[in-house]
Design a protein around this motif. Structure first.
Motif, mmCIF file in Angstrom:
data_model
loop_
_atom_site.group_PDB
_atom_site.id
_atom_site.type_symbol
_atom_site.label_atom_id
_atom_site.label_comp_id
_atom_site.label_asym_id
_atom_site.label_seq_id
_atom_site.Cartn_x
_atom_site.Cartn_y
_atom_site.Cartn_z
ATOM 1 N N VAL A 121 12.471 54.949 91.777
ATOM 2 C CA VAL A 121 12.487 54.299 90.619
ATOM 3 C C VAL A 121 11.087 54.808 89.908
ATOM 4 O O VAL A 121 10.098 54.679 90.570
ATOM 5 N N PRO A 122 11.058 55.232 88.711
ATOM 6 C CA PRO A 122 9.918 55.564 87.912
ATOM 7 C C PRO A 122 8.962 54.352 87.897
ATOM 8 O O PRO A 122 9.290 53.058 87.592
ATOM 9 N N GLU A 123 7.907 54.551 88.230
ATOM 10 C CA GLU A 123 6.621 53.605 88.303
ATOM 11 C C GLU A 123 6.189 53.322 86.935
ATOM 12 O O GLU A 123 5.791 52.074 86.426
ATOM 13 N N ALA A 124 6.191 54.385 85.976
ATOM 14 C CA ALA A 124 5.891 53.984 84.755
ATOM 15 C C ALA A 124 6.693 54.754 83.444
ATOM 16 O O ALA A 124 7.220 55.652 83.697
ATOM 17 N N LEU A 125 6.977 53.936 82.499
ATOM 18 C CA LEU A 125 7.744 54.504 81.439
ATOM 19 C C LEU A 125 7.046 54.833 80.201
ATOM 20 O O LEU A 125 6.351 53.968 79.878
ATOM 21 N N ASN A 126 7.311 55.830 79.339
ATOM 22 C CA ASN A 126 6.832 55.443 78.038
ATOM 23 C C ASN A 126 7.875 54.817 77.067
ATOM 24 O O ASN A 126 8.849 54.241 77.501
ATOM 25 N N ASP A 127 7.226 54.628 75.902
ATOM 26 C CA ASP A 127 8.158 53.737 75.048
ATOM 27 C C ASP A 127 9.673 54.340 74.680
ATOM 28 O O ASP A 127 10.563 53.404 74.753
#
Length: 250
Positions: A208-214
């Motif tokens: 699962v991605p740890e950080a996402l952009n807007d």
């Protein structure tokens, strides 16, 4: 890899071998052992003793020739009459395919030379198998954990998986769940004493991605609103909880 497919090792060992000069006779060249005068060549001494109930006979090993029946009158100077000498020996050890950790291999007659020109002993080789960086072994099966993305698990994909035979393709069907196991037939370990070969079991680890952009958050939120969580089992709910954590605070 060597334990799975087999290999050969060149090794050097030190062992007691037959004396290279006297060939185990213990005597200098041109001389021969003489008959022991104490036992007259029999290697045994017989003693008789008169007791209360009659005469007793006792047979013991001759303490002069140590039971050999002969004495070395002119000992070999190279081995000092021992008949053996310590030498370095080069051997080739064949490791069979499918061998397991802590297995012993017996090399017949490759041990130390027997005393008094007796049969050589055997050499036992203890094989220790090192752990692999990415594979784990259980019997003849190989285990591997393959990371895949959320999109690959959701939509399905064809991925490349490493095996002991080289990279191979693995089909990931749409809707694959975390921890699901796929089997690659006959990509495991050959049976040590048999024709069968094990399998490689691939466990998918969905990252699962740890950080996402807007923009990415917006897409995931929209997907979550479209799918909802009604009817999801516990594994699926846990999966979506991880995605929520990646969104961060509202």
């Amino acid at each position: 890899e060597e334990a799975v497919f087999g290999t050969e090792y060149d090794v050097e060992i030190q062992r007691m071998d037959v004396c290279s000069k006297c060939q185990g006779s213990k005597s200098e060249t041109g001389s021969a052992p003489t008959t022991c005068t104490n036992c007259k060549g029999s290697g045994q001494v017989r003693r008789s003793q008169q007791g209360f109930f009659g005469q007793f006979h006792q047979v013991t090993t001759c303490n002069v020739c140590q039971g050999l029946g002969s004495k070395i009158s002119n000992p070999c100077k190279h081995c000092r009459g021992a008949g053996r000498e310590r030498r370095t020996r080069k051997l080739v050890i064949s490791i069979p395919a499918g061998i397991e950790d802590s297995t012993q291999i017996r090399l017949s007659r490759e041990g130390e030379a027997g005393t008094n020109n007796g049969r050589p002993g055997d050499l036992y080789v203890l094989v220790r198998v090192q752990t692999h960086e990415i594979f784990k072994r259980n019997g003849i099966d190989i285990y591997y954990s393959q990371p895949i993305s959320v999109f690959q698990a959701t939509l399905g994909a064809t991925i490349i998986v490493p095996t002991l035979d080289g990279d191979t393709e693995l089909e990931i069907p749409a809707g694959t769940q975390p921890g699901e196991v796929f089997t690659l037939k006959e990509k495991g370990v050959p049976q040590l004493r048999g024709p069968k070969r094990g399998d490689q079991l691939v466990t998918v680890d969905i990252k699962v991605p740890e950080a996402l952009n807007d923009e990415q958050r917006a897409v995931f939120r929209q997907l979550g609103e479209m799918l909802g969580e009604d009817g999801l089992d516990e594994n699926q709910k846990g999966f979506f909880d991880k995605i929520k954590d990646a969104f961060g605070p509202e």
